[in-house]
Design an enzyme around this catalytic site. Structure first.
Site, mmCIF file in Angstrom:
data_model
loop_
_atom_site.group_PDB
_atom_site.id
_atom_site.type_symbol
_atom_site.label_atom_id
_atom_site.label_comp_id
_atom_site.label_asym_id
_atom_site.label_seq_id
_atom_site.Cartn_x
_atom_site.Cartn_y
_atom_site.Cartn_z
ATOM 1 N N ASP A 115 0.842 -1.189 0.000
ATOM 2 C CA ASP A 115 0.000 0.000 0.000
ATOM 3 C C ASP A 115 0.879 1.242 0.000
ATOM 4 O OD1 ASP A 115 -2.346 1.767 0.560
ATOM 5 O OD2 ASP A 115 -3.323 -0.154 0.872
ATOM 6 N N HIS A 124 -4.674 6.162 2.724
ATOM 7 C CA HIS A 124 -5.150 4.886 2.178
ATOM 8 C C HIS A 124 -4.540 3.664 2.881
ATOM 9 C CE1 HIS A 124 -5.568 1.635 -0.809
ATOM 10 N NE2 HIS A 124 -6.610 2.301 -1.279
ATOM 11 N N SER A 126 -10.675 -1.251 -2.872
ATOM 12 C CA SER A 126 -9.555 -1.105 -1.942
ATOM 13 C C SER A 126 -9.986 -1.405 -0.514
ATOM 14 C CB SER A 126 -9.044 0.343 -1.941
ATOM 15 O OG SER A 126 -8.018 0.511 -2.863
#
Ligand SMILES: *[C@@H]1O[C@H](CO)[C@@H](O)[C@H](O)[C@H]1NC(C)=O
Ligand SMILES: *[C@@H]1O[C@H](CO)[C@@H](O)[C@H](O)[C@H]1NC(C)=O
Ligand SMILES: *[C@@H]1O[C@H](CO)[C@@H](O)[C@H](O)[C@H]1NC(C)=O
Ligand SMILES: *[C@@H]1O[C@H](CO)[C@@H](O)[C@H](O)[C@H]1NC(C)=O
Ligand SMILES: *[C@@H]1O[C@H](CO)[C@@H](O)[C@H](O)[C@H]1NC(C)=O
Length: 780
Positions: A153, A226, A570
């Protein structure tokens, strides 16, 4: 060079410049990945690197040139290297013996699978989803204490309460990973929860030049949010009062497996010159290096919320190649299906050795209604942390309060600079969706002195509401409601309105519903493999956030949020990674294929109204959207039967698929089994002519003595037979073969269109376990 230069000079100059020009323009250097397959395991790291140099040296002029062009030498599982090459050098290398493939790295190929954050960001009250709450299951898995999940990530925010290691036991001794230091990150930032952290950016820097350290940390630290979000979805600790922006009371936040160990492999980075909200990029040479390390470090599960926006072949897909190596070591790899829906054939990460995850909604809505001056109340949705004092306010249509220069076709859009402060002050402005960012429209109303905003869906948006975290009191309404508001405004002299504060409403029905953005099958890369495999929550998921980012990721948003709501595959991918970690804890010896099978055959087809899971428009969804259905980890822990497959089975699949073999040490037999006979827990038959028989083998992982009966729901227009229809097991781990014969139903001929898919199911049932597999068939 001036035009007055004499021709002989020009000529000699050109001679000097030509080689330079050639290397700059005609033959630009690009990053290529030269892939050999697997390491045999006998060579030392130094010997491996020397071997890679020798290949490079054979195409480069000098040894110095070879050394300086090498970017990565993959040394653990993956045998290969990444280097700066000219197309000519790459082509020479691709013809050499032992080279399996040479693939060119593309800068815009991969990115994180989150929907554009400014479309979806926000903060609001959250209560834990009910899925992973079965305490007995968690206890049985020791809350994931012995399991390590590797996250590919864009970093992690270690200070988040979700990553506290309070009370956690010692790190599993088999762990070999490291905590890599860098900008605002050192070994003190790892603990017994975040046990590893590394970053990979040589591929990124080969393309963009040195990282601009104001746009991202040159370290495993997350400047975006994220990676912190996905990591805490997998393994965040229980955090009570996960407090939200604007003083909103929160619920209890928790990852799927609260004691699981996390290792961050930062592979995605901010793109220079582009606002964070607009995207990020992940280079495959960096991802391969990360996966090679993750495998060697000792992870059990890898979660990758990264992919392409359209399907690409495995030989050109760094994620597929890396995941194959992970699968060989029994590591489960969970990947996002992508956010390129609702169009068909948009699926990313289609390899059968990956579990590919679609996204669906939770049973939760953020209701913020509108009351009009005539007493009419219209339901809207919002996660805006600002509220209006309870009274009626003047309501105007945006086109009534414009600055003079605004184009007629944009008069309702509340685009930047379009509203007149003089006319907007103190009013609720009614704007329409269509062009421009939704958050931006709220900002424009605020700039012009408006006191609130109602955002009306265009006809195209229909009923799909995307609640946002606006900068002023605001809510979004459906197209039908928008038309009513429009009519009301023009039916009265003094239109008035009030926007109710947003509230979280739980147990909404129907749920789950497939997200409009989730990428769809059929699988164009391997049509014999049904994808996606499964769906999990991916719409407005609350999880931890980076404090170096704002909830909208917009530069002009300076709010800091510890938790944030995000949407995308995601967000669904780490739900499945967490569930696989649970299964791994309970069944440590199971293969990657067995764990994937358990997840898939136990999935739920129905929503909380008892109907087949639908899409956002209310039409029944199909396996090209949800695979086998919605995940059910408690059922998956005890699946009864599994469809197992070995590393060799996948290589045989690659042989028969006509795809280039991805392991040079493996020789394809002359007659490998048909790709559809890969032992998958689902069936896809593209272009059926007459009849086809598919072979499968199930392994008993339930009680030693059991009897399973087949039941079939054939796709409309087809007949299906299973032989034998009853399976008797006498011991655990016993395997039984059976065949599934699919025929066109002659009575229904003509009712089908060529290439159009029909869907059905078959399952094995022993009175306790229902082992169900989806079927997708099209006719030739
Ligand atoms: C890591 O950085 C922090 C803050 O700068 C410092 O207090 C700590 O001593 C450092 N730890 C190590 C192991 O260098
Ligand atoms: C780095 O990024 C910042 C913020 O976008 C920008 O202002 C600055 O000019 C960039 N620096 C370089 C060297 O490109
Ligand atoms: C959560 O916050 C509220 C309000 O600040 C407080 O009353 C409550 O005790 C807190 N609960 C927990 C479990 O910390
Ligand atoms: C999606 O499909 C529609 C209709 O088939 C087409 O017009 C549109 O261009 C497609 N969108 C993308 C992004 O491919
Ligand atoms: C409105 O019209 C102008 C000029 O005809 C065009 O450039 C613009 O893109 C249009 N805007 C929208 C929202 O269609």
């Amino acid at each position: 060079m001036t035009l007055m230069m004499r021709s002989s000079h020009v000529f000699s100059l050109l001679l000097i410049l030509l080689p330079l020009l050639a290397s700059c323009f005609a033959d630009p250097k690009q990053v290529y990945i030269v892939y050999f397959g697997h390491h045999s395991g006998e060579k030392t790291f130094q010997e491996i690197e020397e071997n890679h140099y020798s290949y490079l040296s054979s195409v480069k002029e000098t040894a110095e040139d070879a050394r300086s062009s090498l970017i990565y030498s993959y040394k653990h599982s993956i045998n290969g290297f990444a280097a700066l090459l000219t197309p000519d050098e790459a082509s020479k290398l691709s013809q050499m013996e032992e080279v399996v493939s040479v693939l060119r790295s593309h800068p815009k190929k991969y990115s994180l699978h989150t929907t554009r954050s400014w479309e979806f960001a926000g903060l609001r009250k959250w209560t834990k989803p009910h899925h992973l709450r079965k305490e007995d299951l968690l206890m049985k898995s020791k809350y994931g204490n012995d399991i390590i999940v590797g996250m590919l990530d864009n970093g992690i925010w270690p200070e988040s309460r979700s990553f506290s290691d309070a009370g956690m036991g010692e790190i599993p001794p088999r762990w070999k990973g490291i905590c890599q230091s860098g900008d605002s990150f050192n070994s003190s930032n790892c603990n017994k929860k975040i046990i590893g952290a590394r970053y990979y950016l040589k591929g990124y820097e080969a393309y963009y030049g040195p990282l601009n350290r104001t746009i991202d940390y040159k370290s495993p630290r997350d400047k975006d949010g994220h990676g912190t979000h996905t990591s805490s979805t997998v393994g965040g600790r229980l955090v009570h009062n996960a407090s939200a922006l604007g003083g909103f009371a929160g619920g209890t936040a928790s990852g799927g497996v609260p004691l699981v160990r996390l290792a961050m492999y930062k592979v995605c980075w901010a793109v220079p010159g582009v606002e964070k909200a607009e995207g990020n990029t992940c280079f495959e040479e960096d991802m391969l290096a990360a996966m090679d390390d993750a495998i060697a470090d000792g992870v059990d599960v890898i979660s990758i919320s990264i992919g392409t926006t359209k399907p690409i072949p495995y030989t050109e897909d760094g994620i597929a190649v890396g995941a194959l190596h992970a699968m060989k070591k029994n590591i489960v790899v969970s990947c996002s299906a992508g956010n390129s829906g609702p169009n068909v054939s948009t699926l990313s990460n289609p390899a059968p050795w990956i579990i590919t995850v679609g996204a669906s909604t939770l049973d939760r809505a953020f209701i913020s209604s509108v009351e009009l001056g005539n007493g009419m109340k219209l339901e809207g949705q919002s996660i805006t942390p600002y509220t209006l004092e309870k009274k009626m306010y003047p309501l105007v249509y945006a086109a009534q309060v414009l600055n003079p220069h605004v184009r007629k076709n944009e008069s309702s859009q509340c685009l930047p600079g379009s509203l007149s402060p003089e006319k907007s002050k103190g009013k609720i402005i009614f704007c329409m969706r269509g062009v421009g960012a939704r958050i931006g429209k709220g900002l424009e109303v605020k700039r012009a002195g408006g006191i609130g905003m109602i955002l009306g869906n265009s006809k195209e948006n229909g009923d799909v509401l995307d609640p946002d975290s606006h900068f002023l009191p605001a809510t979004g309404v459906t197209h039908i409601s928008a038309v009513r508001i429009f009519k009301y405004i023009f039916s009265t002299k003094e239109p008035m309105a009030y926007i109710f504060p947003g509230t979280t409403v739980l147990h909404t029905k129907p749920a789950p519903t497939m997200a409009i953005f989730t990428s769809r099958g059929p699988n164009t890369i391997s049509p014999d493999i049904l994808k996606p495999d499964i769906t999990a929550p991916g719409v407005y998921i609350l999880a931890a956030w980076s404090e170096a980012s704002s909830p909208t990721k917009l530069d002009r948003d300076h709010r800091v949020a510890k938790y944030n709501l995000l949407s995308g595959t995601s967000m669904s991918c780490p739900h499945i990674a967490a569930s696989c970690a649970l299964l791994k804890a309970i069944h440590p010896k199971w293969s990657s294929a067995a764990i994937r099978s358990a997840m898939i055959t136990s999935a739920e087809l129905r929503n909380n109204e008892g109907n087949l899971i639908a899409d956002i428009a209310g039409n029944p969804a199909d396996p090209f959207q949800f695979g086998a259905g919605h995940f059910r980890p408690t059922k998956a822990a005890d699946p009864g039967l599994v469809y197992d497959a070995s590393y060799t089975d996948y290589l045989l699949f690659l042989c028969s698929s006509g795809l280039k073999n991805l392991d040079s040490s493996f020789n394809c037999p002359e007659n490998p089994p048909h790709p559809r006979n890969l032992n998958c827990p689902s069936i896809a038959i593209p272009g059926l002519r007459g009849a086809v028989t598919v072979q499968r083998t199930v392994t008993n992982v339930g009680s030693s003595r059991s009897v399973y009966f087949a039941s079939i729901k054939p796709p409309p227009g087809f007949k299906i037979e299973i032989s034998p229809p009853i399976l008797f097991f006498h011991s655990v781990r016993q395997k039984k073969k059976f065949s599934i014969t699919v025929k066109e139903d002659s009575e229904m001929l003509g009712s089908r269109k060529k290439g159009e898919y029909a869907f059905g199911w078959y399952s094995w049932f022993d009175g306790i376990h229902n082992v169900r597999s989806p079927i997708a068939i099209s006719v030739a």
